[in-house]
Design a protein around this motif. Structure first.
Motif, short mmCIF file in Angstrom:
data_model
loop_
_atom_site.label_atom_id
_atom_site.label_comp_id
_atom_site.label_asym_id
_atom_site.label_seq_id
_atom_site.Cartn_x
_atom_site.Cartn_y
_atom_site.Cartn_z
N ALA A 204 0.83 -1.21 0.00
CA ALA A 204 0.00 0.00 0.00
C ALA A 204 0.87 1.26 0.00
CB ALA A 204 -0.94 -0.01 1.20
N LYS A 205 1.94 1.22 0.76
CA LYS A 205 2.85 2.37 0.82
C LYS A 205 3.55 2.57 -0.53
CE LYS A 205 6.78 4.16 3.45
NZ LYS A 205 7.75 3.88 4.57
N GLU A 234 -6.58 -2.17 2.40
CA GLU A 234 -5.50 -1.19 2.51
C GLU A 234 -4.95 -0.80 1.14
OE1 GLU A 234 -4.79 -4.07 6.06
OE2 GLU A 234 -5.78 -4.09 4.11
N GLU A 235 -4.93 -1.76 0.22
CA GLU A 235 -4.37 -1.52 -1.11
C GLU A 235 -5.43 -1.06 -2.11
OE1 GLU A 235 -1.34 -4.53 -2.34
OE2 GLU A 235 -2.15 -5.62 -0.60
N ASN A 236 -6.68 -1.16 -1.72
CA ASN A 236 -7.78 -0.87 -2.64
C ASN A 236 -8.56 0.37 -2.20
OD1 ASN A 236 -6.98 -3.07 -4.17
ND2 ASN A 236 -8.40 -4.49 -3.20
N GLU A 237 -9.66 0.19 -1.48
CA GLU A 237 -10.50 1.33 -1.12
C GLU A 237 -9.77 2.37 -0.28
OE1 GLU A 237 -13.39 -2.04 -1.96
OE2 GLU A 237 -11.49 -1.83 -0.89
N GLU A 238 -8.90 1.95 0.62
CA GLU A 238 -8.18 2.93 1.44
C GLU A 238 -7.23 3.78 0.61
OE1 GLU A 238 -6.38 1.29 4.95
OE2 GLU A 238 -8.28 0.54 5.73
N ASN A 239 -6.64 3.19 -0.42
CA ASN A 239 -5.80 3.99 -1.32
C ASN A 239 -6.64 4.94 -2.16
OD1 ASN A 239 -3.20 3.40 -0.64
ND2 ASN A 239 -2.88 1.86 -2.22
N VAL A 240 -7.83 4.51 -2.55
CA VAL A 240 -8.73 5.40 -3.29
C VAL A 240 -9.11 6.59 -2.41
CG1 VAL A 240 -11.06 5.59 -4.25
CG2 VAL A 240 -9.62 3.60 -4.82
N ALA A 241 -9.47 6.34 -1.16
CA ALA A 241 -9.82 7.43 -0.24
C ALA A 241 -8.62 8.37 -0.05
CB ALA A 241 -10.27 6.84 1.09
N TRP A 242 -7.43 7.80 0.07
CA TRP A 242 -6.21 8.61 0.22
C TRP A 242 -6.01 9.52 -1.00
CZ3 TRP A 242 -1.77 8.35 -2.88
CH2 TRP A 242 -0.68 9.11 -2.43
N MET A 243 -6.22 8.98 -2.19
CA MET A 243 -6.07 9.78 -3.41
C MET A 243 -7.06 10.93 -3.45
SD MET A 243 -5.49 6.67 -6.13
CE MET A 243 -5.39 7.68 -7.59
N LEU A 244 -8.30 10.67 -3.08
CA LEU A 244 -9.32 11.72 -3.10
C LEU A 244 -9.03 12.80 -2.06
CD1 LEU A 244 -12.52 9.52 -3.49
CD2 LEU A 244 -11.44 10.93 -5.24
N GLU A 245 -8.43 12.41 -0.97
CA GLU A 245 -8.09 13.36 0.09
C GLU A 245 -6.87 14.19 -0.27
OE1 GLU A 245 -8.78 12.97 4.77
OE2 GLU A 245 -7.22 11.62 4.00
N GLU A 246 -5.89 13.55 -0.90
CA GLU A 246 -4.62 14.23 -1.20
C GLU A 246 -4.66 15.02 -2.50
OE1 GLU A 246 -1.64 14.30 0.57
OE2 GLU A 246 -2.85 13.44 2.21
#
Length: 440
Positions: A204-205, A234-246
């Protein structure tokens, strides 16, 4: 099976967990794509009786009813098919490349998705296909050659170096990210051996280190598809949320399809717009998310490489052997052809810029396999012979062909596609197919 992994899957799947356990005892789904750059689906199935049925995930994609080792078959060697796990074809279908697009496949090896992208592009579109690991990049290049892709630049570079040159230039970018590979466990035992929760977090990192460069290379209104072959949140939806936030310039698009199932909802983010595929869905496993980039982006412009003068032996070969007009580029005695200009990607290491047609050795021009496999030249080579299957099978083993023909280089053809080429002395044709591509 790893107990920690199973516990995670039970929490993820809940009422579907028992159905997932049942799939673990079954053989993995296997499939292939028909390469419509070389042959129509109708002609393919008229010629080759491969037990299969149409996949729901993508055009030209099929699920094998039985796997009889088609990786060594004639249609595979001709580049008429690509062996591909069915759900893996879903990401490019969602990306939906169009004929005029410039498309980047950022993590491309072994080449399944890149060659699929190429099926959607005509000669006006351009594919840049990249792999950071050198050995895997060579496998990518081999598949680009075999499937006859001509409008592609194959690079062995880092996302950071590419983004420096390609900022704001790409209509579409695919990031099929390196992942923990939970959807590959039945196919590759090493994926299971390497699995741990720490490995999931590490993947994920790493994915988050790649994605900003992919976003940078998108044009305004460009499309990014992010995919993995893992189930980990962690590698899927959480990364999507991170992208939308960043990255506020990104809009997550709803993937409106009938296959698979909605992604998991995370509070504050529309992550249910994404798509998951599980083994219960006739695919080993994939996750797909689709974004649109909004706002103003600085767009770079590529310069065109200056070619060395073509040696006389090259000019003579082109005049006598090739039909049509192409762009040519020569450097260090290697000669390339294509429908696009030859763009300068600066510090990025380029393995192949369009089609390598050959090289000059001791003042003689020696053709390359890519000249004959490329769809750019399928019907544009003057000297060829049409062979029967038994002759082709012998030729694939490295044998000569005892067929009288014009002296010089000659393409060896069957079903309107070249398997390679040879050199005739008038009575026999010596085999010039690279040894690594011959049947053992």
């Amino acid at each position: 099976m790893n107990e920690v992994f199973l516990k995670r899957m039970k929490g993820l799947l809940q009422e579907d967990y028992e159905k997932y356990l049942e799939t673990l005892a079954k053989k993995p789904y296997r499939g292939f794509r028909v390469n419509t750059k070389k042959i129509s689906e109708e002609d393919f199935f008229n010629l080759f009786k491969i037990p299969s049925h149409r996949s729901k995930f993508a055009m030209h994609s099929y699920v094998l009813d039985s796997d009889d080792g088609y990786g060594n078959s004639l249609p595979h060697a001709l580049g008429l098919m690509y062996m591909q796990e069915p759900s893996a074809a879903s990401a490019v279908e969602v990306l939906n490349p169009r004929p005029m697009d410039w498309v980047l496949d950022l993590c491309a090896a072994p080449g399944g998705k890149s060659t699929q992208i190429a099926q959607y592009l005509d000669s006006e579109g351009l594919l840049i296909t990249n792999e950071i690991e050198t050995k895997r990049a060579q496998i990518l290049l081999s598949n680009i050659e075999r499937l006859g892709i001509s409008n592609a630049i194959v690079t062995n570079s880092t996302p950071e170096k590419l983004s420096f040159v390609l900022q704001g230039m790409m209509d579409k970018v695919l990031v099929d990210a390196p992942c923990s590979g939970e959807g590959m466990f039945k196919k590759e035992s090493k994926a299971l051996e390497d699995w741990s929760e720490e490995h999931v977090k590490s993947c994920a990192k790493r994915q988050r280190s790649i994605l900003p460069h992919a976003i940078k290379m998108l044009k305004d209104d460009g499309i990014l598809v992010y995919s993995t072959c893992t189930y980990a949140v962690e590698e899927n939806e959480e990364n999507v949320a991170w992208m939308l936030e960043e990255f506020k310039e990104l809009e997550l698009l709803n993937i409106d399809v009938t296959w698979g199932r909605k992604g998991l909802h995370l509070d504050g983010f529309p992550t249910e717009y994404t798509r998951r595929i599980l083994p219960m869905d006739e695919g080993e496993g994939h996750f797909v998310a689709k974004f649109r980039k909004k706002g103003i982006t600085k767009e770079n412009k590529l310069t065109i490489l200056k070619s060395e003068l073509l040696p006389d032996c090259v000019k003579q070969f082109i005049k006598s052997e090739l039909k049509g007009d192409y762009n040519y580029f020569c450097k260090n005695n290697r000669v390339y052809a294509g429908s696009h200009p030859f763009y300068d990607l600066k510090d990025n290491y380029v393995l192949r810029n369009q089609v390598l047609i050959g090289e000059v050795v001791n003042n003689r021009f020696e053709p390359h396999q890519h000249l004959y496999t490329s769809t750019l030249f399928t019907n544009n080579i003057n000297h060829e012979i049409i062979c029967e299957e038994n002759e082709i099978e012998s030729f694939r083993k490295g044998n000569i062909l005892s067929i009288p023909t014009t002296k010089g280089y000659v393409g060896i053809k069957i079903y309107n596609n070249y398997i390679g080429f040879g050199k005739s002395d008038g009575s026999i044709i010596k085999n010039k197919v690279p040894k690594g591509l011959r049947l053992r």
